[in-house]
Enzyme design. Structure first.
Site, PDB file in Angstrom:
ATOM      1  N   LYS A 104       0.845  -1.211   0.000  1.00  0.00           N
ATOM      2  CA  LYS A 104       0.000   0.000   0.000  1.00  0.00           C
ATOM      3  C   LYS A 104       0.875   1.255   0.000  1.00  0.00           C
ATOM      4  O   LYS A 104       0.600   2.212  -0.727  1.00  0.00           O
ATOM      5  CB  LYS A 104      -0.949  -0.026   1.210  1.00  0.00           C
ATOM      6  CG  LYS A 104      -2.016  -1.117   1.101  1.00  0.00           C
ATOM      7  CD  LYS A 104      -2.809  -1.331   2.394  1.00  0.00           C
ATOM      8  CE  LYS A 104      -3.784  -2.494   2.205  1.00  0.00           C
ATOM      9  NZ  LYS A 104      -4.586  -2.816   3.412  1.00  0.00           N
ATOM     10  N   GLN A 125      -4.568  -1.627   9.720  1.00  0.00           N
ATOM     11  CA  GLN A 125      -4.476  -2.947   9.105  1.00  0.00           C
ATOM     12  C   GLN A 125      -5.020  -4.020  10.041  1.00  0.00           C
ATOM     13  O   GLN A 125      -4.687  -4.057  11.225  1.00  0.00           O
ATOM     14  CB  GLN A 125      -3.006  -3.237   8.724  1.00  0.00           C
ATOM     15  CG  GLN A 125      -2.823  -4.509   7.916  1.00  0.00           C
ATOM     16  CD  GLN A 125      -3.446  -4.459   6.529  1.00  0.00           C
ATOM     17  OE1 GLN A 125      -3.607  -3.392   5.942  1.00  0.00           O
ATOM     18  NE2 GLN A 125      -3.819  -5.597   5.998  1.00  0.00           N
ATOM     19  N   ASP A 182     -10.934   2.567   4.086  1.00  0.00           N
ATOM     20  CA  ASP A 182     -11.225   1.132   4.003  1.00  0.00           C
ATOM     21  C   ASP A 182     -12.721   0.894   3.779  1.00  0.00           C
ATOM     22  O   ASP A 182     -13.119  -0.197   3.379  1.00  0.00           O
ATOM     23  CB  ASP A 182     -10.837   0.439   5.319  1.00  0.00           C
ATOM     24  CG  ASP A 182      -9.507  -0.298   5.230  1.00  0.00           C
ATOM     25  OD1 ASP A 182      -9.134  -0.724   4.111  1.00  0.00           O
ATOM     26  OD2 ASP A 182      -8.857  -0.458   6.271  1.00  0.00           O
TER      27      ASP A 182
HETATM   28  N1  GUN Z   1      -6.734  -7.013   6.242  1.00  0.00           N
HETATM   29  C1  GUN Z   1      -7.057  -7.743   5.157  1.00  0.00           C
HETATM   30  N2  GUN Z   1      -7.629  -6.950   4.212  1.00  0.00           N
HETATM   31  C2  GUN Z   1      -7.673  -5.695   4.729  1.00  0.00           C
HETATM   32  C3  GUN Z   1      -8.153  -4.461   4.235  1.00  0.00           C
HETATM   33  O1  GUN Z   1      -8.677  -4.334   3.119  1.00  0.00           O
HETATM   34  N3  GUN Z   1      -8.006  -3.401   5.086  1.00  0.00           N
HETATM   35  C4  GUN Z   1      -7.463  -3.514   6.326  1.00  0.00           C
HETATM   36  N4  GUN Z   1      -7.380  -2.419   7.080  1.00  0.00           N
HETATM   37  N5  GUN Z   1      -7.002  -4.665   6.812  1.00  0.00           N
HETATM   38  C5  GUN Z   1      -7.128  -5.747   6.012  1.00  0.00           C
END
Ligand code: GUN
Length: 293
Positions: A55, A99, A122
């Site tokens: 990311k 995350q 998100d």
């Molecule tokens: N863990 C797995 N997929 C995601 C996501 O799309 N966002 C976040 N914050 N954590 C995750």
């Protein structure tokens, strides 16, 4: 059966990044600042480290700013809440993510509820989930939005299809069920959302025109579960030990690709299918967050 269309998320995500980068360069040329995404990473889980690194790198690729906030896995819930409150109030931060998963002593929903919905790139906050359910403008969860964009940009129309989704997580299965059922393209599907208590799972799968596997069980979907001509989307990315690789593992999807692909009209690879699209959608949401401020 003709060979299946490979839904190449890596290539389409690169195209989306190119578009975001061009629009960003244009804004910068007229004196604007770039969008800023912050990511909170708690602990050192290998998968989470890797996702967050992708990311952050994607931000750099398109010329966005990013900030990584690392926290010890021993951080208390109230300390993590303070980190979230700080990001909510930080004028420089357009959007941020925490995350997941979080350590067991932290209630993910308490953290989720503390995030300012206007910075929730998100799309996990109840305000954004609710707005999505009502078809109002909102941040769409990145993986479901990425899957929809992958279908759209491959010219796949889903209207009237029976979509079967395996896995009812808040991150993928449940929001994707809503997006595929709502009016529009992709959309207008009749959706079956399967989970660990579903009876007759194979029979449901065999009725799918669009089958989405998001359960985190490597190779779960076998050839005898797929209707010939179906479109198959594989969200799984489980790390499976492989001593022959320098990393010591290989990423495996939820679909037994080699036996399923010959049956399909279209299928996503793992890696290089849904994963890159998730990150592209996060960048799109970050850009939206910037434009709204
Ligand atoms: N863990 C797995 N997929 C995601 C996501 O799309 N966002 C976040 N914050 N954590 C995750």
């Amino acid at each position: 059966m003709p060979s299946p269309l490979l839904l190449d998320g890596k290539q389409i995500a690169a195209q989306i990044r190119k578009e975001l980068k061009a629009a960003n360069a244009l804004r910068i040329s007229i004196g604007q600042r770039p969008p800023l995404l912050a990511a909170v990473l708690v602990g050192n889980d290998g998968g989470s480290e890797s996702y967050v690194a992708h990311k952050i790198k994607a931000c750099a690729d398109v010329g966005f700013e990013s900030r990584l906030l690392r926290c010890s896995s021993a951080i208390s819930q109230s300390e993590l809440l303070s980190v979230v409150h700080g990001l909510n109030q930080d004028e420089q931060v357009d959007g941020f993510i925490v995350q997941l998963p979080l350590p067991e002593h932290i209630d993910e929903q308490v953290i989720n509820l503390a995030i300012d919905p206007s910075k929730d790139v998100d799309g996990f906050h109840p305000v954004n989930i609710g707005r999505m359910a009502l078809g109002l403008p909102s941040y769409l969860p990145a993986t479901p939005a990425g899957i929809c964009e992958l279908l759209r940009r491959n010219g796949i129309t889903t209207s009237g299809m029976h979509a079967v989704i395996l896995g009812r997580s808040h991150i993928v299965g449940s929001p994707l069920a809503q997006l595929l059922a709502r009016p529009g393209e992709p959309g207008n599907c009749t959706v079956t959302l399967c989970h660990s208590k579903t009876v007759g799972l194979r029979d449901h799968c065999l009725r799918a025109d669009l089958l989405v596997a998001a359960l985190g069980k490597p190779g779960f979907v076998k050839a005898d579960m797929v209707k010939p001509g179906a479109i198959v989307v594989d969200v799984g990315t489980t790390r499976v030990a492989d001593p022959s690789r320098p990393s010591g593992f290989v990423l495996r999807g939820d679909v037994a690709f080699d036996e399923v692909a010959p049956l399909c009209k279209a299928i996503t690879p793992v890696p290089g299918g849904v994963g890159p699209m998730t990150i592209a959608s996060l960048l799109t949401n970050t850009c939206q967050a910037f434009l709204h401020r």
